[in-house]
Design an enzyme around this catalytic site. Sequence first.
Site, PDB file in Angstrom:
ATOM      1  N   CYS A   1      99.120  51.674   8.515  1.00  0.00           N
ATOM      2  CA  CYS A   1     100.029  51.047   7.546  1.00  0.00           C
ATOM      3  C   CYS A   1     100.962  52.077   6.907  1.00  0.00           C
ATOM      4  CB  CYS A   1      99.179  50.343   6.493  1.00  0.00           C
ATOM      5  SG  CYS A   1     100.035  49.876   4.996  1.00  0.00           S
TER       6      CYS A   1
ATOM      7  N   CYS B   1     100.892  52.214   3.102  1.00  0.00           N
ATOM      8  CA  CYS B   1      99.640  52.868   2.683  1.00  0.00           C
ATOM      9  C   CYS B   1      99.798  54.384   2.695  1.00  0.00           C
ATOM     10  CB  CYS B   1      98.487  52.467   3.602  1.00  0.00           C
ATOM     11  SG  CYS B   1      98.118  50.708   3.611  1.00  0.00           S
TER      12      CYS B   1
END
Length: 98
Positions: free
Chosen positions: A23, A26
């Site tokens: 991600c 993230c």
Amino acid sequence: METFKEIIEKDQLVLVDFFATWCQPCKMMHPVLVQLKERLGDKIRIVKVDIDKNPDSANAYRIQSVPTLLLFRKGELKWRQSGAIALPDLLSVVNTHL
């Protein structure tokens, strides 16, 4: 080794970062969390939970997107947000719960 439940039930403020290694948002949150810890020190504990390695935890908290941040104190959920957040905004939220 402490369990997740033991960690979030402490009196210390605990920020849980549900993330995934694949991600991109993230990955953007990692330096923000490092800076948050540097500023607040022992006032907060930051726990990172990889949803791919811990699907039961992700399901238990109904994590549908990453990153999702949850803020706990004494086992009580104080705040929750999905998506990346800037350091000033995160500091503002955390400071209201210190």
